[in-house]
Design an enzyme around this catalytic site. Structure first.
Site, PDB file in Angstrom:
ATOM      1  N   CYS A  72       0.062   6.619   6.932  1.00 44.65           N
ATOM      2  CA  CYS A  72      -1.091   5.798   7.612  1.00 44.65           C
ATOM      3  C   CYS A  72      -0.867   4.852   8.776  1.00 44.65           C
ATOM      4  CB  CYS A  72      -2.082   5.014   6.696  1.00 44.65           C
ATOM      5  SG  CYS A  72      -3.602   3.850   7.458  1.00 44.65           S
ATOM      6  N   ASP A  77     -13.004 -14.505  26.171  1.00 44.28           N
ATOM      7  CA  ASP A  77     -12.545 -13.548  25.963  1.00 44.28           C
ATOM      8  C   ASP A  77     -12.136 -12.345  26.048  1.00 44.28           C
ATOM      9  OD1 ASP A  77     -11.657 -12.601  23.627  1.00 44.28           O
ATOM     10  OD2 ASP A  77     -13.978 -12.993  22.453  1.00 44.28           O
ATOM     11  N   CYS A 129      -6.976 -11.969  22.288  1.00 42.74           N
ATOM     12  CA  CYS A 129      -6.247 -11.340  20.993  1.00 42.74           C
ATOM     13  C   CYS A 129      -4.644 -10.089  21.505  1.00 42.74           C
ATOM     14  CB  CYS A 129      -7.495 -10.031  21.172  1.00 42.74           C
ATOM     15  SG  CYS A 129      -8.285  -8.608  22.097  1.00 42.74           S
ATOM     16  N   GLN A 147     -16.201  -8.684  15.612  1.00 40.06           N
ATOM     17  CA  GLN A 147     -15.246  -9.456  15.257  1.00 40.06           C
ATOM     18  C   GLN A 147     -15.195  -8.195  14.082  1.00 40.06           C
ATOM     19  OE1 GLN A 147     -12.824  -9.949  16.581  1.00 40.06           O
ATOM     20  NE2 GLN A 147     -13.952 -11.300  18.484  1.00 40.06           N
ATOM     21  N   CYS A 205      -1.117  -0.722   8.667  1.00 37.84           N
ATOM     22  CA  CYS A 205      -0.690  -1.408   8.672  1.00 37.84           C
ATOM     23  C   CYS A 205       0.671  -1.944   8.869  1.00 37.84           C
ATOM     24  CB  CYS A 205      -1.423  -1.706   6.909  1.00 37.84           C
ATOM     25  SG  CYS A 205      -3.108  -2.934   6.626  1.00 37.84           S
ATOM     26  N   CYS A 243       0.875  -1.083  -0.155  1.00 40.14           N
ATOM     27  CA  CYS A 243       0.116   0.170   0.058  1.00 40.14           C
ATOM     28  C   CYS A 243       1.146   0.846  -0.254  1.00 40.14           C
ATOM     29  CB  CYS A 243      -0.884   0.193   0.901  1.00 40.14           C
ATOM     30  SG  CYS A 243      -1.935   1.488   1.423  1.00 40.14           S
TER      31      CYS A 243
END
Ligand code: SAH
Length: 421
Positions: free
Chosen positions: A15, A319, A346, A222, A18, A9
């Protein structure tokens, strides 16, 4: 095919969304798998098992079903992009690789309509202007895509509201509902509590495995549908339910994991701190006509430690948020009748420190599987199954026998013991 997923990208440096950009997807998976293996190697008893292969996202682009754009002005043009990492500078991201493409198109559409509708854009420094953010959430229902759009404004009055809604829906027929959210405050929170439904029912329904879940503007859901289905299926398999178990669904959110287990459980109790998620869970329970699920609005640790034997569970599914659970919660599980724990996480670091406490308390890690729910980023979800090995639970047995009976039983035991010698 995989060699095509290069995550190249051009906006990535600015940004910062990612952080695995320019790393081919196959390599990303290897990195995540290696990280999980390295962390699990720190656990006592690691030699008896190894985490399994990472479960990938089949098509790792455009999986994000929650997309947010912030409006601003660049070279006297209205733009809608993302905040650059750690700042409030807006990066005009085009063709984001991970966002749902229809959601991105709606955000671009709202930006384009701002001009013709003469909407001003909110200026953070001067605290003036109308349009602030656009948030789009995506669901799949009956095989088609449905969009929920939130227009966040810094002025209460929404000029030409009906016209705007009509134009937007005509352009994007996938839009099921539009919400206007009034948020004039200087805050990094995108949404305030002040929402008004201006089109449709105010929520969208997502088909998840065999159930349906409502997604509203603010509730947790999610962000990778495919990954979530894989993760929930695995959690159900790990729970090993036969229909007789009482299950605790700790940190339950809108009830997704627990409700998907209801068919194979005697009962499931959800515990969740966030009030609006609890309301969604109650709605989801009715939507799916589930009878054996109940949800308690409470801190998971306070709830479990406060039970004092009033309620017992056979299986715990947990969770927790990134910070993990608490030693007190784990201690309460250790000193209970719970036989199995399914831990969905997570954050691998907090998962490992919590697993260490379970192991100390007599549990053993039987299986662990990393799941890639967030391609392009360093984040990785994991799911671990623990079984109780030694019985560390305190046994308190009260025998209610008369003294005379006590001696009779005692003598009989002695006689039996003698006879077998
Ligand atoms: N299991 C759900 C939600 C997981 S996200 C799903 O898959 O959709 C973690 C959830 O834990 C959030 O809904 C958050 O509100 C909740 N939470 C955070 N701290 C908590 C606490 N101390 N007690 C109970 N719930 C908590």
């Amino acid at each position: 095919m995989d060699s095509e997923f290069l995550f190249d990208c051009p906006h990535s440096a600015e940004c910062g969304g990612c952080n695995y950009n320019n790393i081919p997807y196959v390599k990303q998976l290897e990195k995540k798998e290696g990280r999980i293996r390295g962390l699990f190697a720190k656990l006592p008893g690691y030699k008896s098992f190894k985490p399994e292969k990472i479960i990938r996202t089949a098509f790792p682009y455009h999986y994000r079903n929650k997309v947010h754009g912030v409006l601003g002005i660049k070279k006297s043009k209205i733009i809608c992009g993302l905040y650059s990492e750690d700042s409030h500078r807006i990066v005009d991201v085009k063709d984001c690789l991970i966002e749902d493409e229809d959601a991105s198109a709606v955000i671009a559409g709202v930006t384009e309509l701002a001009g013709p509708f003469k909407y001003t854009v909110f200026d953070e420094d001067r605290e003036r202007g109308f349009l602030r953010h656009v948030l789009v959430r995506v669901a799949y229902s009956g095989g088609s895509k449905k969009l929920l759009v939130v227009i966040v404004t810094a002025q209460k009055e929404f000029p030409r509201k009906n016209d705007f809604v009509k134009t937007l829906v005509k352009r994007f027929p996938m839009i099921e509902t539009i919400i206007s959210n009034y948020n004039p405050k200087r805050t990094s929170m995108v949404l305030s509590d002040n929402s008004t439904v201006i089109y449709g029912p105010g929520f969208i329904i997502d088909d998840m495995l065999e159930l349906k879940f409502a997604i509203s503007a603010g509730s947790f859901y999610q962000i990778n549908h495919e990954g979530a289905e894989k993760m929930y299926s695995l959690a159900r398999e790990f729970a090993g339910l036969t229909g007789k178990e009482r299950v605790l669904d700790a940190y339950c959110g809108t009830g997704t994991i627990g409700m998907l287990m209801c068919e194979k459980a005697e009962s499931v109790t959800g515990v969740e701190l966030n009030e609006s998620a609890v309301k969604d869970a109650i709605f989801n329970k009715k939507l799916n006509k589930i009878k054996n699920y109940r949800v308690v609005c409470a801190d998971a640790t306070k709830y479990l430690t406060g039970l004092n034997g009033e309620d017992t569970f056979d299986v715990v599914v947990m969770d927790p948020p990134r910070s993990g659970s608490t030693p007190a919660f784990i201690d309460a599980v250790v000193h209970s009748r719970v036989k199995r724990v399914v831990y969905v996480s997570c954050n691998p670091e907090t998962l490992i420190s919590d697993l260490k406490l379970f192991i100390k308390g007599g549990f053993k890690v039987i299986k662990a599987v990393p799941i890639d729910m967030f391609p392009g980023t360093e984040h990785v979800e994991s799911i671990a199954l623990l079984h109780r090995m030694s019985n560390t639970r305190e046994r308190k047995i009260t025998l209610d026998v008369e003294t005379e009976d006590y001696h009779r039983i005692k003598n009989r035991t002695e006689v039996t013991a003698d006879a077998t010698e």
